[in-house]
Scaffold this motif. Structure first.
Motif, mmCIF file in Angstrom:
data_model
loop_
_atom_site.group_PDB
_atom_site.id
_atom_site.type_symbol
_atom_site.label_atom_id
_atom_site.label_comp_id
_atom_site.label_asym_id
_atom_site.label_seq_id
_atom_site.Cartn_x
_atom_site.Cartn_y
_atom_site.Cartn_z
ATOM 1 N N GLY A 1 14.294 13.369 54.597
ATOM 2 C CA GLY A 1 14.594 13.062 55.989
ATOM 3 C C GLY A 1 13.933 14.061 56.914
ATOM 4 O O GLY A 1 13.370 13.694 57.961
ATOM 5 N N LEU A 2 13.969 15.337 56.525
ATOM 6 C CA LEU A 2 13.354 16.384 57.324
ATOM 7 C C LEU A 2 11.843 16.436 57.111
ATOM 8 O O LEU A 2 11.071 16.447 58.072
ATOM 9 C CB LEU A 2 13.988 17.737 56.968
ATOM 10 C CG LEU A 2 13.660 18.945 57.859
ATOM 11 C CD1 LEU A 2 14.749 20.003 57.703
ATOM 12 C CD2 LEU A 2 12.314 19.561 57.523
ATOM 13 N N THR A 3 11.402 16.449 55.848
ATOM 14 C CA THR A 3 9.972 16.636 55.569
ATOM 15 C C THR A 3 9.138 15.437 56.000
ATOM 16 O O THR A 3 8.009 15.610 56.470
ATOM 17 C CB THR A 3 9.745 16.952 54.086
ATOM 18 O OG1 THR A 3 10.321 15.911 53.279
ATOM 19 C CG2 THR A 3 10.376 18.283 53.713
ATOM 20 N N PRO B 1 13.424 22.754 65.283
ATOM 21 C CA PRO B 1 13.330 21.618 66.221
ATOM 22 C C PRO B 1 14.437 20.597 65.979
ATOM 23 O O PRO B 1 14.667 20.175 64.849
ATOM 24 C CB PRO B 1 11.948 21.035 65.925
ATOM 25 C CG PRO B 1 11.158 22.214 65.423
ATOM 26 C CD PRO B 1 12.129 23.038 64.633
ATOM 27 N N MET B 2 15.113 20.204 67.052
ATOM 28 C CA MET B 2 16.281 19.338 66.927
ATOM 29 C C MET B 2 15.934 17.960 66.377
ATOM 30 O O MET B 2 16.761 17.325 65.715
ATOM 31 C CB MET B 2 16.978 19.198 68.269
ATOM 32 C CG MET B 2 17.790 20.412 68.690
ATOM 33 S SD MET B 2 19.147 20.802 67.530
ATOM 34 C CE MET B 2 18.359 22.038 66.486
ATOM 35 N N TYR B 3 14.728 17.476 66.627
ATOM 36 C CA TYR B 3 14.394 16.154 66.099
ATOM 37 C C TYR B 3 14.309 16.184 64.577
ATOM 38 O O TYR B 3 14.575 15.167 63.916
ATOM 39 C CB TYR B 3 13.091 15.637 66.719
ATOM 40 C CG TYR B 3 11.814 16.169 66.119
ATOM 41 C CD1 TYR B 3 11.122 15.432 65.148
ATOM 42 C CD2 TYR B 3 11.276 17.392 66.514
ATOM 43 C CE1 TYR B 3 9.940 15.910 64.605
ATOM 44 C CE2 TYR B 3 10.105 17.869 65.974
ATOM 45 C CZ TYR B 3 9.434 17.128 65.024
ATOM 46 O OH TYR B 3 8.267 17.612 64.475
ATOM 47 N N LEU B 4 13.989 17.343 64.003
ATOM 48 C CA LEU B 4 13.975 17.479 62.552
ATOM 49 C C LEU B 4 15.393 17.513 61.997
ATOM 50 O O LEU B 4 15.687 16.899 60.969
ATOM 51 C CB LEU B 4 13.233 18.753 62.145
ATOM 52 C CG LEU B 4 11.757 18.835 62.520
ATOM 53 C CD1 LEU B 4 11.174 20.179 62.079
ATOM 54 C CD2 LEU B 4 10.969 17.685 61.889
ATOM 55 N N VAL B 5 16.283 18.228 62.678
ATOM 56 C CA VAL B 5 17.673 18.288 62.233
ATOM 57 C C VAL B 5 18.312 16.910 62.343
ATOM 58 O O VAL B 5 19.099 16.499 61.481
ATOM 59 C CB VAL B 5 18.468 19.334 63.041
ATOM 60 C CG1 VAL B 5 19.887 19.457 62.500
ATOM 61 C CG2 VAL B 5 17.783 20.697 62.989
ATOM 62 N N GLN B 6 17.971 16.151 63.380
ATOM 63 C CA GLN B 6 18.507 14.805 63.522
ATOM 64 C C GLN B 6 18.003 13.900 62.401
ATOM 65 O O GLN B 6 18.765 13.098 61.841
ATOM 66 C CB GLN B 6 18.116 14.198 64.866
ATOM 67 C CG GLN B 6 18.611 12.761 65.029
ATOM 68 C CD GLN B 6 18.132 12.102 66.299
ATOM 69 O OE1 GLN B 6 17.774 12.770 67.255
ATOM 70 N NE2 GLN B 6 18.111 10.773 66.316
ATOM 71 N N HIS C 1 9.089 12.833 45.179
ATOM 72 C CA HIS C 1 9.491 11.975 46.295
ATOM 73 C C HIS C 1 9.123 12.636 47.620
ATOM 74 O O HIS C 1 8.745 11.962 48.588
ATOM 75 C CB HIS C 1 11.002 11.726 46.230
ATOM 76 C CG HIS C 1 11.513 10.790 47.283
ATOM 77 N ND1 HIS C 1 11.405 9.420 47.191
ATOM 78 C CD2 HIS C 1 12.131 11.032 48.474
ATOM 79 C CE1 HIS C 1 11.939 8.853 48.258
ATOM 80 N NE2 HIS C 1 12.386 9.809 49.053
ATOM 81 N N VAL C 2 9.201 13.949 47.654
ATOM 82 C CA VAL C 2 8.832 14.721 48.845
ATOM 83 C C VAL C 2 7.354 15.070 48.835
ATOM 84 O O VAL C 2 6.626 14.807 49.798
ATOM 85 C CB VAL C 2 9.675 16.012 48.946
ATOM 86 C CG1 VAL C 2 9.162 16.917 50.065
ATOM 87 C CG2 VAL C 2 11.142 15.676 49.156
ATOM 88 N N SER C 3 6.884 15.660 47.744
ATOM 89 C CA SER C 3 5.529 16.214 47.714
ATOM 90 C C SER C 3 4.433 15.152 47.807
ATOM 91 O O SER C 3 3.422 15.349 48.491
ATOM 92 C CB SER C 3 5.327 17.050 46.444
ATOM 93 O OG SER C 3 5.442 16.249 45.284
ATOM 94 N N GLU C 4 4.609 14.000 47.150
ATOM 95 C CA GLU C 4 3.570 12.980 47.174
ATOM 96 C C GLU C 4 3.460 12.313 48.540
ATOM 97 O O GLU C 4 2.370 11.908 48.948
ATOM 98 C CB GLU C 4 3.826 11.936 46.087
ATOM 99 C CG GLU C 4 3.656 12.478 44.669
ATOM 100 C CD GLU C 4 2.321 13.171 44.463
ATOM 101 O OE1 GLU C 4 1.272 12.540 44.726
ATOM 102 O OE2 GLU C 4 2.324 14.347 44.061
ATOM 103 N N PHE C 5 4.568 12.215 49.253
ATOM 104 C CA PHE C 5 4.514 11.687 50.616
ATOM 105 C C PHE C 5 3.747 12.643 51.520
ATOM 106 O O PHE C 5 2.921 12.215 52.336
ATOM 107 C CB PHE C 5 5.931 11.465 51.150
ATOM 108 C CG PHE C 5 5.985 10.761 52.476
ATOM 109 C CD1 PHE C 5 6.092 9.384 52.535
ATOM 110 C CD2 PHE C 5 5.926 11.473 53.665
ATOM 111 C CE1 PHE C 5 6.140 8.718 53.764
ATOM 112 C CE2 PHE C 5 5.970 10.827 54.890
ATOM 113 C CZ PHE C 5 6.080 9.446 54.943
#
Length: 267
Positions: free
Chosen positions: A104-106, A182-187, A34-38
């Motif tokens: 959400g982060l990746t 980076p805060m946009y990643l944490v958000q 779900h993460v790696s293929e995206f």
């Protein structure tokens, strides 16, 4: 011996039992693809070694995403480099962190940063998570008390983000982000953490937890494949759009003016 050609899922395909699980934070790790293929569809390189952990590298080589289930405690490591030694950042997420929340982060790593100032607490407050100061730390907890997000001071005085989910039996996971993440990643992470939408798990992959709620659903393999492909197609389309925009962007810097060379005067 002739090889049998796979004909694909036809009208007679059998539906398989899956479960919708809520809260999503306690649904278990899920399928790492779900993460790696995206990321792969977004132009990231697969740097994994045969038989080793998953390792994906961003096109500019500034960020690496790794998943290692072969060590204890195992889990996800996202590491970002920068020009200055103090600008590097990292995030560590436990092995049972649901892939939908990790994504959400990746996923956010593949998109341009928004012009709006990030607000980590915003998605939590929208879902009615109470926020409070606790022991000198600022903390938000889900209404059912199973998931938390905390901005805290470590023993050495360094600030960090700490989050995770845990049921009454101790099953769960935790994650930490260095203060310069980076805060946009944490958000983006907190938005998936707080989402009330359930996630799907196949039969036999649902944790035995008294805090989770499940709904049985019958899903055809072709449906699962179509849902997965839609996510990959969206990543490819977004990558193509960004690449095309860069190629067709008009030149904004004027070329240096070269004065015309006058004809040489005959002496």
């Amino acid at each position: 011996m002739k090889k049998k050609q796979w004909q694909g899922w036809g009208p007679g395909e059998q539906a398989e039992q899956h479960y919708l699980v809520q809260p999503r934070a306690l649904a278990g790790g899920g399928d790492v693809r779900h993460v790696s293929e995206f990321l792969r569809a977004s132009g990231w390189r697969d740097k994994s070694k045969k038989g080793g952990p998953l390792t994906m590298e961003s096109p500019d080589r500034a960020v690496r995403v790794a998943y290692d289930p072969y060590v204890l405690p195992g889990g996800w490591t996202i590491h970002g480099t920068a020009d200055g030694p103090g600008d590097a950042w990292s995030a560590h997420l436990g092995q049972q962190a649901p892939v939908e929340i990790v994504a959400g982060l990746t996923d956010a790593l593949t998109r341009p940063q928004s012009a709006h100032a990030p607000n980590v607490w915003g998605p939590l407050e929208e879902q009615n998570w109470p926020t409070r100061f606790e022991g000198g730390h600022y903390m938000a907890t889900s209404p059912d008390g199973t998931v938390w997000m905390q901005y805290r001071q470590g023993a050495d005085g360094e600030a960090m983000w700490w989050t995770g989910g845990k049921d009454s039996q101790g099953y769960g996971w935790a994650a930490s982000f260095t203060p310069n993440t980076p805060m946009y990643l944490v958000q983006a992470f907190s938005a998936e953490l707080a989402s009330p939408e359930p996630v799907m798990r196949p039969r036999g992959r649902v944790p035995q937890s008294p805090e989770i709620r499940t709904w049985s659903v019958s899903v055809r393999p072709s449906q699962l494949s179509a849902w997965q492909q839609a996510r990959i197609t969206a990543a490819r389309a977004a990558t193509w759009a960004r690449t095309s925009a860069r190629r067709t962007r008009p030149r904004t810097t004027a070329r240096p003016h070269t004065p015309a060379v006058s004809a040489r005067t005959r002496r």
